[in-house]
Design a protein around this motif. Structure first.
Motif, PDB file in Angstrom:
ATOM      1  N   TYR A 143      -3.887 -11.585 -18.035  1.00 54.86           N
ATOM      2  CA  TYR A 143      -3.393 -12.342 -19.239  1.00 54.86           C
ATOM      3  C   TYR A 143      -3.188 -10.752 -19.340  1.00 54.86           C
ATOM      4  O   TYR A 143      -2.197 -10.835 -20.461  1.00 54.86           O
ATOM      5  CB  TYR A 143      -5.312 -12.559 -19.928  1.00 54.86           C
ATOM      6  CG  TYR A 143      -4.712 -12.669 -21.951  1.00 54.86           C
ATOM      7  CD1 TYR A 143      -4.263 -13.820 -22.043  1.00 54.86           C
ATOM      8  CD2 TYR A 143      -4.561 -11.616 -22.591  1.00 54.86           C
ATOM      9  CE1 TYR A 143      -4.494 -13.900 -23.245  1.00 54.86           C
ATOM     10  CE2 TYR A 143      -5.267 -11.708 -24.035  1.00 54.86           C
ATOM     11  CZ  TYR A 143      -4.873 -12.925 -24.126  1.00 54.86           C
ATOM     12  OH  TYR A 143      -4.901 -13.117 -25.561  1.00 54.86           O
ATOM     13  N   GLN A 147       0.247 -10.217 -22.336  1.00 58.56           N
ATOM     14  CA  GLN A 147       0.425  -8.999 -23.420  1.00 58.56           C
ATOM     15  C   GLN A 147       1.427  -8.785 -22.624  1.00 58.56           C
ATOM     16  O   GLN A 147       2.217  -8.147 -24.317  1.00 58.56           O
ATOM     17  CB  GLN A 147      -0.422  -8.985 -23.349  1.00 58.56           C
ATOM     18  CG  GLN A 147      -1.965  -9.383 -24.245  1.00 58.56           C
ATOM     19  CD  GLN A 147      -3.235  -8.594 -24.153  1.00 58.56           C
ATOM     20  OE1 GLN A 147      -3.666  -8.530 -23.677  1.00 58.56           O
ATOM     21  NE2 GLN A 147      -3.297  -8.989 -25.439  1.00 58.56           N
ATOM     22  N   ARG A 150       5.223 -10.097 -24.388  1.00 60.26           N
ATOM     23  CA  ARG A 150       5.342 -10.255 -25.238  1.00 60.26           C
ATOM     24  C   ARG A 150       6.643 -10.406 -26.310  1.00 60.26           C
ATOM     25  O   ARG A 150       7.595 -11.220 -25.978  1.00 60.26           O
ATOM     26  CB  ARG A 150       3.731 -10.114 -25.998  1.00 60.26           C
ATOM     27  CG  ARG A 150       4.112 -11.294 -27.551  1.00 60.26           C
ATOM     28  CD  ARG A 150       3.608 -11.043 -28.008  1.00 60.26           C
ATOM     29  NE  ARG A 150       2.927 -12.579 -28.851  1.00 60.26           N
ATOM     30  CZ  ARG A 150       2.063 -12.346 -30.399  1.00 60.26           C
ATOM     31  NH1 ARG A 150       0.474 -11.890 -29.274  1.00 60.26           N
ATOM     32  NH2 ARG A 150       2.156 -13.141 -31.175  1.00 60.26           N
ATOM     33  N   LEU A 199     -11.195 -17.595 -25.358  1.00 59.62           N
ATOM     34  CA  LEU A 199     -10.050 -16.546 -24.502  1.00 59.62           C
ATOM     35  C   LEU A 199     -11.143 -16.008 -23.221  1.00 59.62           C
ATOM     36  O   LEU A 199     -11.465 -15.903 -22.731  1.00 59.62           O
ATOM     37  CB  LEU A 199      -9.723 -15.618 -25.524  1.00 59.62           C
ATOM     38  CG  LEU A 199      -8.704 -14.533 -24.273  1.00 59.62           C
ATOM     39  CD1 LEU A 199      -7.782 -15.550 -23.251  1.00 59.62           C
ATOM     40  CD2 LEU A 199      -7.956 -13.568 -24.755  1.00 59.62           C
ATOM     41  N   GLY A 230      -1.175 -15.065 -21.816  1.00 57.67           N
ATOM     42  CA  GLY A 230      -1.383 -13.433 -22.764  1.00 57.67           C
ATOM     43  C   GLY A 230       0.085 -13.574 -23.503  1.00 57.67           C
ATOM     44  O   GLY A 230       0.001 -12.089 -24.441  1.00 57.67           O
ATOM     45  N   GLU A 233      -0.432 -14.865 -27.132  1.00 53.82           N
ATOM     46  CA  GLU A 233      -1.867 -14.015 -27.332  1.00 53.82           C
ATOM     47  C   GLU A 233      -1.789 -15.014 -28.562  1.00 53.82           C
ATOM     48  O   GLU A 233      -1.203 -14.519 -30.109  1.00 53.82           O
ATOM     49  CB  GLU A 233      -1.704 -12.588 -27.701  1.00 53.82           C
ATOM     50  CG  GLU A 233      -3.363 -12.413 -27.816  1.00 53.82           C
ATOM     51  CD  GLU A 233      -3.108 -10.838 -28.324  1.00 53.82           C
ATOM     52  OE1 GLU A 233      -4.587 -10.498 -28.197  1.00 53.82           O
ATOM     53  OE2 GLU A 233      -2.515  -9.977 -27.528  1.00 53.82           O
TER      54      GLU A 233
END
Length: 257
Positions: A143, A147, A150, A199, A230, A233
């Motif tokens: 995850y 992130q 992103r 989550l 992720g 998010e």
């Protein structure tokens, strides 16, 4: 440039490359609904590396990483270009977030990548870079991997996790008939938690989800979902497809964002 959503696709049997069926309709719709991406960053269940790895080859080969299938399947090619420049961006983004990836100058596209992609982008004209899983790590690590990636979505990169919502090959190929009764409860639980944005439960699904270890004796086919999650998010979750094939393989497709 518009921020692209991320996706989790269940890629199923390699035979879907010859007839993608209902799952293929969902894959095709993704390609039709989105603006043409700059490139696809594909996180497949079938590539593993310590600390993760990024493919940095300009012309990735089509890897037929399976056995015992008809000759027609091995004749298929997916000649999409790679994108070494994007590979460097991915490497830098992960490094900046504390990961220790490596670049791989030779890795081609395994069937977890090219089977759905040849339906999503049949002209093979969208560059593809693969990102490996680290099987020493669990959902939370993957995850966070997502992130770190992103921001790539803002520059036209489509992030796709490719695995399977359930994946127990013993139950597919075992000598005894298998009841699929555990599949729907696991699907429903995952859908409920994703829809609710729960989550904590998702990252600890092996303790909380019904039949988690039966649905996933090993985690490689679910971990790509956490990368896609992720990378988007907190954004909207939409289930696009939820078929079950081969009695026990859930073919869920999710859009995040």
């Amino acid at each position: 440039m518009t921020r692209l959503p991320t996706f989790f696709v269940s890629h199923g049997s390699p035979m879907l490359a010859l007839d993608a069926g209902n799952a293929g309709k969902a894959w095709a719709q993704i390609g039709q609904d989105l603006p043409r991406p700059r490139a696809v960053l594909m996180v497949s269940a079938h590539w593993h590396a310590t600390g993760s790895a990024v493919s940095a080859v300009a012309e990735p080969e089509t890897i037929h990483d399976f056995g015992g299938f008809p000759p027609a399947l091995y004749a298929l090619q997916y000649p999409a270009p790679g994108d070494p420049a994007l590979a460097r961006e991915v490497f830098q983004a992960l490094t900046d977030h504390g990961f220790t990836p490596r670049t791989d100058p030779a890795r081609g596209l395994d069937h977890g990548a090219w089977v759905p992609l040849r339906v999503m982008y049949p002209k093979a004209d969208v560059p593809v870079v693969q990102l490996a899983l680290d099987m020493r790590q669990g959902p939370a690590w993957h995850y966070h991997l997502g992130q770190a990636l992103r921001s790539l979505r803002d520059s036209g990169v489509l992030i796709v996790g490719s695995g399977s919502m359930t994946h127990n090959l013993h139950d597919v190929f075992g000598p005894e008939p298998v009841s699929p009764d555990y599949v729907a409860p696991f699907q429903d639980w995952m859908h409920g938690q994703l829809d609710a944005g729960n989550l904590g439960a998702l990252l600890d699904y092996r303790r909380h989800a019904p039949h988690a270890e039966r649905a996933h004796p090993s985690e490689e086919h679910l971990l790509p979902l956490f990368v896609a999650l992720g990378a988007a998010e907190g954004e909207r979750v939409t289930r696009l497809h939820d078929e079950v094939t081969d009695r026990v393989l859930a073919m869920d497709v999710y859009r995040f964002g």
